[in-house]
Design an enzyme around this catalytic site. Sequence first.
Site, PDB file in Angstrom:
ATOM      1  N   LYS A 114      44.841   0.304 -41.462  1.00  0.00           N
ATOM      2  CA  LYS A 114      45.781  -0.002 -42.544  1.00  0.00           C
ATOM      3  C   LYS A 114      45.383   0.688 -43.855  1.00  0.00           C
ATOM      4  O   LYS A 114      46.215   0.880 -44.728  1.00  0.00           O
ATOM      5  CB  LYS A 114      45.916  -1.509 -42.718  1.00  0.00           C
ATOM      6  CG  LYS A 114      46.635  -2.138 -41.534  1.00  0.00           C
ATOM      7  CD  LYS A 114      46.952  -3.596 -41.725  1.00  0.00           C
ATOM      8  CE  LYS A 114      47.854  -4.119 -40.614  1.00  0.00           C
ATOM      9  NZ  LYS A 114      47.167  -4.278 -39.319  1.00  0.00           N
TER      10      LYS A 114
HETATM   11  C1  LIG Z   1      47.757  -4.304 -38.029  1.00  0.00           C
HETATM   12  C2  LIG Z   1      46.915  -3.964 -36.874  1.00  0.00           C
HETATM   13  C3  LIG Z   1      47.475  -3.590 -35.629  1.00  0.00           C
HETATM   14  C4  LIG Z   1      48.969  -3.587 -35.360  1.00  0.00           C
HETATM   15  O1  LIG Z   1      49.658  -2.579 -36.052  1.00  0.00           O
HETATM   16  P1  LIG Z   1      51.248  -2.654 -36.233  1.00  0.00           P
HETATM   17  O2  LIG Z   1      51.597  -1.535 -37.149  1.00  0.00           O
HETATM   18  O3  LIG Z   1      51.515  -4.005 -36.849  1.00  0.00           O
HETATM   19  O4  LIG Z   1      51.866  -2.529 -34.883  1.00  0.00           O
HETATM   20  C5  LIG Z   1      46.603  -3.203 -34.615  1.00  0.00           C
HETATM   21  N1  LIG Z   1      45.259  -3.227 -34.792  1.00  0.00           N
HETATM   22  C6  LIG Z   1      44.691  -3.596 -35.952  1.00  0.00           C
HETATM   23  C7  LIG Z   1      43.209  -3.611 -36.069  1.00  0.00           C
HETATM   24  C8  LIG Z   1      45.492  -3.973 -37.043  1.00  0.00           C
HETATM   25  O5  LIG Z   1      44.912  -4.349 -38.204  1.00  0.00           O
END
Ligand SMILES: *Cc1c(COP(=O)(O)O)cnc(C)c1O
Length: 464
Positions: A114
Site C-alpha cells: 500500500k
Molecule cells: C490490502 C492488502 C491486500 C489486498 O489488496 P486489495 O487491493 O484490497 O485487493 C493484500 N495483501 C496485503 C498485505 C494488503 O495489505
Amino acid sequence: MTIKYVSTRGNAPTLSFEDAVLAGLASDGGLYVPESIPAFTMAEIAGMQAMSYPELAFTIISRFTEGSIEPEALERMIADAYATFRHDAVAPLKQLDVHTFLLELFHGPTLAFKDFALQFLGRLLDHILTKRGQKAVIVGATSGDTGSAAISGCSGRDNIEIFILHPQGRVSEVQRRQMTSVLDKNVHNIALKGTFDDCQDMVKTLFSDHDFRDKYKLTAVNSINWARIMAQVVYYFYAALALGAPAKRISFSVPTGNFGDIYAGVIAGRLGLPIDQLIIATNRNDILTRCLNTGTYGMEGVTASLSPSMDIQISSNFERLLFDLYGRDGKQINDMMTRFRSEKKLTLTPGVWEKLKGQFAASAISDEDTKATIASIYQSTGELLDPHSAVGVAAGHRARRDTGTPLVVLATAHPAKFPDAVKAACHIHPPLPEHMKDLFERQERFDVLDNDVDTMKRYISERV
Ligand SMILES: *Cc1c(COP(=O)(O)O)cnc(C)c1O
C-alpha cells in the site's frame, strides 16, 4: 490528450483528474474511472525496458494526469515518493523456481504494498491543495495496513490533517505501533472502543453528514481513489519488462481483497502490456472466487483468517470491472448495485460471466494450505513468505494453465508484519528490517474514544 473521469453509476459530474482525486467516491455513490485509456504501442513499451522505477512511473502516470499536473511537479513527487523505499530497485523480483517469481512490494516505509500508492497520493493531494490554497481533512478506518501506509504518506504534509480510527486492542502490535509512533502534529490516531465495522460505520456517518463533510473538506484515501489504482499499474510493467515483455507474455497472481491491486493489472493490460493470465488469489473470504465459479456475486459473513488484510465481505473495486463488462452503462450498474445492497447478491448475465472467466482465473486458499506453502517455500528456497504472499503463490500454482509462462506473484507484505502466522508455519520468527528494529521502544501517541458520533465530531473540530 487530457483524460476526463466518469462515475461507474453514470449520475455524477464528469471531472478532471485533480477533482476526481479530491472527490474519492463519486457523488452518486460510484467510483471514478478514466473516460478512455490511451494504450502504448509495442514499440513504446519496448522502449521502457531500460527505465528506472521512477522513470517508468513518470511515463505511465503522466498518461493519466496530462493537462492537469505539471510534468516537473509530477516528476518531483514520484522521485520523493519512491526514494522512501529501502531497495534500489524499489520493486525487486526474486526467483522462486524456473518459472515462478516473487515481486517484492514490501520495501516501503510500512512494509506493505500500500506504500506504493499512498506515498504518492499523500504528496499528490498536498500538491493539488497547495495549488488551490485549500486544506483537507483525511478520515479513515483501518484494520491495520491501510492506516499505517496512509499515515506515513501524509505525515508532515502542510495542507492535510489525518485522522485514522482503529479498533482498540484489535490490531496487531506491529500494526498499531507503525501508526501511533508517528508523532507529527497533523497525525491523529484514534483507538475506538469497538470493532473494525464500528470504525467503518463511524467514518461513513461522518461522510454522510454533508454539512460536516463540506465544512472540514473531508477526503478519503481508501482504495476507491483512482490515484491509488494508477500508481499500482507501474509495477506490473516493471516486472513484465524485466522478464522479457512485450516480446513475452507474463502471468500474475495477486493476493486480493478489495480488488484494487488486481484491477491495476487490468489497467496495465488495457495500456498494452501483454498479460497471459490474471489470477485472483483469495483466502476463505472468497466472494470473487465464488463469483467466477458460479456467476453469482453474493455476500457472506467475514471470517478471520491468517491473511487479515484480505478478510473482506465485498470487493469495492469490482464495480469498476463490472462497469467495463457491462459496456460502461452507468445506469445499469446503478440498478445492479442498488439491488445488490438490498438482496446481498447479484447474478451476472451469461455473456458477462463468460467474459469474466475469459479474463481471470481464481483460487481460494485455506489457512492450512497457506501455512503449508510458507513451510514448503522456506524449505525449497530459504525465503520467508508473509501469509498474503503465500496465498498468492498457492493460488498461482493451482490456477495457472501453462507452467511454461513466467508467473509473477505479488508479495504484498513483509513477513515481519505477520510474525505469528509465519512462526506457526515454519517455527521461525521473522525479524523486522534494520530501520524498524527499535519499533517496540518508540514513543506512541493516540487517544481512546467512545464509539459516539458527537464525541468524534468534537474531537476533529477541536484539532482542525
Ligand atoms: C490490502 C492488502 C491486500 C489486498 O489488496 P486489495 O487491493 O484490497 O485487493 C493484500 N495483501 C496485503 C498485505 C494488503 O495489505
